[in-house]
Design a protein around this motif. Structure first.
Motif, PDB file in Angstrom:
ATOM      1  N   LEU A 144       0.727  -1.326   0.143  1.00 41.10           N
ATOM      2  CA  LEU A 144      -0.220   0.075   0.076  1.00 41.10           C
ATOM      3  C   LEU A 144       0.781   1.204   0.042  1.00 41.10           C
ATOM      4  CD1 LEU A 144      -2.589  -1.090   2.731  1.00 41.10           C
ATOM      5  CD2 LEU A 144      -3.134  -1.036  -0.004  1.00 41.10           C
ATOM      6  N   VAL A 145       1.878   1.043   0.728  1.00 46.77           N
ATOM      7  CA  VAL A 145       2.918   2.282   0.778  1.00 46.77           C
ATOM      8  C   VAL A 145       3.636   2.536  -0.923  1.00 46.77           C
ATOM      9  CG1 VAL A 145       4.878   3.140   1.973  1.00 46.77           C
ATOM     10  CG2 VAL A 145       3.071   2.024   3.195  1.00 46.77           C
ATOM     11  N   SER A 146       3.322   3.529  -1.486  1.00 45.74           N
ATOM     12  CA  SER A 146       3.890   3.704  -2.695  1.00 45.74           C
ATOM     13  C   SER A 146       5.081   4.465  -2.656  1.00 45.74           C
ATOM     14  CB  SER A 146       3.103   4.387  -3.637  1.00 45.74           C
ATOM     15  OG  SER A 146       2.669   5.826  -3.188  1.00 45.74           O
ATOM     16  N   GLU A 147       6.046   4.698  -3.533  1.00 47.39           N
ATOM     17  CA  GLU A 147       7.015   5.458  -3.326  1.00 47.39           C
ATOM     18  C   GLU A 147       6.797   7.036  -3.099  1.00 47.39           C
ATOM     19  OE1 GLU A 147      10.423   4.484  -3.214  1.00 47.39           O
ATOM     20  OE2 GLU A 147      10.197   2.385  -3.885  1.00 47.39           O
ATOM     21  N   GLN A 148       5.863   7.330  -3.767  1.00 50.37           N
ATOM     22  CA  GLN A 148       5.176   8.760  -3.519  1.00 50.37           C
ATOM     23  C   GLN A 148       4.558   8.913  -2.133  1.00 50.37           C
ATOM     24  OE1 GLN A 148       4.033   6.652  -6.178  1.00 50.37           O
ATOM     25  NE2 GLN A 148       5.331   7.510  -7.716  1.00 50.37           N
ATOM     26  N   VAL A 149       4.051   7.904  -1.608  1.00 47.34           N
ATOM     27  CA  VAL A 149       3.480   8.257  -0.320  1.00 47.34           C
ATOM     28  C   VAL A 149       4.853   8.400   0.722  1.00 47.34           C
ATOM     29  CG1 VAL A 149       2.274   6.887   1.793  1.00 47.34           C
ATOM     30  CG2 VAL A 149       1.372   7.132  -0.603  1.00 47.34           C
ATOM     31  N   VAL A 150       5.633   7.359   0.410  1.00 48.34           N
ATOM     32  CA  VAL A 150       6.983   7.448   1.515  1.00 48.34           C
ATOM     33  C   VAL A 150       7.546   8.708   1.297  1.00 48.34           C
ATOM     34  CG1 VAL A 150       9.248   6.759   1.536  1.00 48.34           C
ATOM     35  CG2 VAL A 150       7.515   4.983   1.325  1.00 48.34           C
ATOM     36  N   ASP A 151       7.751   9.329   0.091  1.00 48.76           N
ATOM     37  CA  ASP A 151       8.356  10.755  -0.190  1.00 48.76           C
ATOM     38  C   ASP A 151       7.748  11.719   0.570  1.00 48.76           C
ATOM     39  OD1 ASP A 151      10.335  12.170  -1.532  1.00 48.76           O
ATOM     40  OD2 ASP A 151       8.911  12.865  -2.819  1.00 48.76           O
ATOM     41  N   ARG A 152       6.426  11.776   0.524  1.00 50.32           N
ATOM     42  CA  ARG A 152       5.460  12.815   0.977  1.00 50.32           C
ATOM     43  C   ARG A 152       5.710  12.741   2.474  1.00 50.32           C
ATOM     44  NH1 ARG A 152       0.943  14.895  -2.517  1.00 50.32           N
ATOM     45  NH2 ARG A 152       1.154  16.427  -0.886  1.00 50.32           N
ATOM     46  N   ILE A 153       5.619  11.473   3.009  1.00 53.69           N
ATOM     47  CA  ILE A 153       5.602  11.243   4.543  1.00 53.69           C
ATOM     48  C   ILE A 153       7.096  11.758   4.974  1.00 53.69           C
ATOM     49  CG2 ILE A 153       5.770   9.754   6.307  1.00 53.69           C
ATOM     50  CD1 ILE A 153       3.496   8.241   5.054  1.00 53.69           C
ATOM     51  N   MET A 154       7.910  11.470   4.279  1.00 58.82           N
ATOM     52  CA  MET A 154       9.396  11.834   4.792  1.00 58.82           C
ATOM     53  C   MET A 154       9.611  13.134   4.710  1.00 58.82           C
ATOM     54  SD  MET A 154      11.222   8.958   5.583  1.00 58.82           S
ATOM     55  CE  MET A 154      12.991   8.987   4.945  1.00 58.82           C
ATOM     56  N   LYS A 155       8.782  13.910   3.970  1.00 63.24           N
ATOM     57  CA  LYS A 155       8.806  15.372   3.929  1.00 63.24           C
ATOM     58  C   LYS A 155       7.830  16.062   4.804  1.00 63.24           C
ATOM     59  CE  LYS A 155      10.477  15.636  -1.087  1.00 63.24           C
ATOM     60  NZ  LYS A 155      10.006  16.132  -2.505  1.00 63.24           N
ATOM     61  N   MET A 156       7.315  15.174   5.560  1.00 70.09           N
ATOM     62  CA  MET A 156       6.224  15.698   6.447  1.00 70.09           C
ATOM     63  C   MET A 156       4.832  16.417   5.665  1.00 70.09           C
ATOM     64  SD  MET A 156       8.199  16.654   9.605  1.00 70.09           S
ATOM     65  CE  MET A 156       9.283  15.381  10.480  1.00 70.09           C
ATOM     66  N   GLU A 157       4.512  15.923   4.603  1.00 72.70           N
ATOM     67  CA  GLU A 157       3.610  16.617   3.749  1.00 72.70           C
ATOM     68  C   GLU A 157       2.095  15.698   3.931  1.00 72.70           C
ATOM     69  OE1 GLU A 157       5.028  16.878  -0.324  1.00 72.70           O
ATOM     70  OE2 GLU A 157       6.424  18.282   0.103  1.00 72.70           O
ATOM     71  N   ALA A 158       1.081  16.330   3.727  1.00 74.64           N
ATOM     72  CA  ALA A 158      -0.138  15.226   3.758  1.00 74.64           C
ATOM     73  C   ALA A 158      -0.066  14.751   2.315  1.00 74.64           C
ATOM     74  CB  ALA A 158      -1.172  16.347   3.888  1.00 74.64           C
ATOM     75  N   PHE A 159      -0.700  13.480   2.251  1.00 77.02           N
ATOM     76  CA  PHE A 159      -0.755  12.673   0.993  1.00 77.02           C
ATOM     77  C   PHE A 159      -2.349  12.417   1.105  1.00 77.02           C
ATOM     78  CE2 PHE A 159       0.025   9.947   4.616  1.00 77.02           C
ATOM     79  CZ  PHE A 159      -0.575   8.656   4.262  1.00 77.02           C
TER      80      PHE A 159
END
Length: 159
Positions: A144-159
């Motif tokens: 479920l955790v896509s590369e885009q989701v990981v990137d956004r969470i690592m940047k502390m952005e909402a997804f």
């Protein structure tokens, strides 16, 4: 004078030393690190993912508290800022050992993938019932955790 007498009695009194086992932290256990790395890759789409995603899932699968926070963030019950994801040195060390053993392949210096030997190792880890809590978590969130989701969470952005 009284303090000196107490100090002297401590130094000259009978004492014994009992050797006790000292636990080794998980991040220094090479077998544990390689096993978790293999499970992270096995849980990802195509049994491969970016090094960033490996660090993300490996760090967050380590403890029950982190696993619960991750589930809450992915379910949007918590903000991504609640997850403090660390880049773990043990992940790189485990990857180096796993690569040397032929369990993983490095793709373009940016991604890791399971080799056939790594896939067999993942099956054996499951068969032996090892790391069951981590496996349950990775089975639940890994694909479920896509590369885009990981990137956004690592940047502390909402997804």
């Amino acid at each position: 004078m009284v303090e000196t007498n107490i100090f002297r009695s401590v130094l000259t009194g009978d004492f014994s030393v009992t050797e006790r086992p000292e636990p080794v932290p998980g991040d220094l256990r090479v077998g544990w690190g390689q096993s978790l790395l293999i499970l992270v890759l096995a849980s990802s789409r195509g049994q491969k993912c970016s090094i960033q995603k490996v660090h993300f899932l490996a760090h967050l699968s380590r403890t029950a508290v982190l696993r619960d926070k991750t589930r809450d963030v992915l379910a949007r019950r918590r903000d991504p800022i609640d997850l403090v994801v660390r880049i773990e040195p043990w992940v790189n060390r485990a990857a180096a050992f796993a690569k040397a053993k032929g369990l993983i392949e490095v793709r373009g210096g940016k991604a890791l993938a399971l080799s056939d030997e790594g896939k067999a190792a993942a099956k054996e880890i499951r068969k032996q019932g090892l790391l069951s809590e981590e496996i349950a978590f990775l089975d639940e969130v890994g694909k479920l955790v896509s590369e885009q989701v990981v990137d956004r969470i690592m940047k502390m952005e909402a997804f």
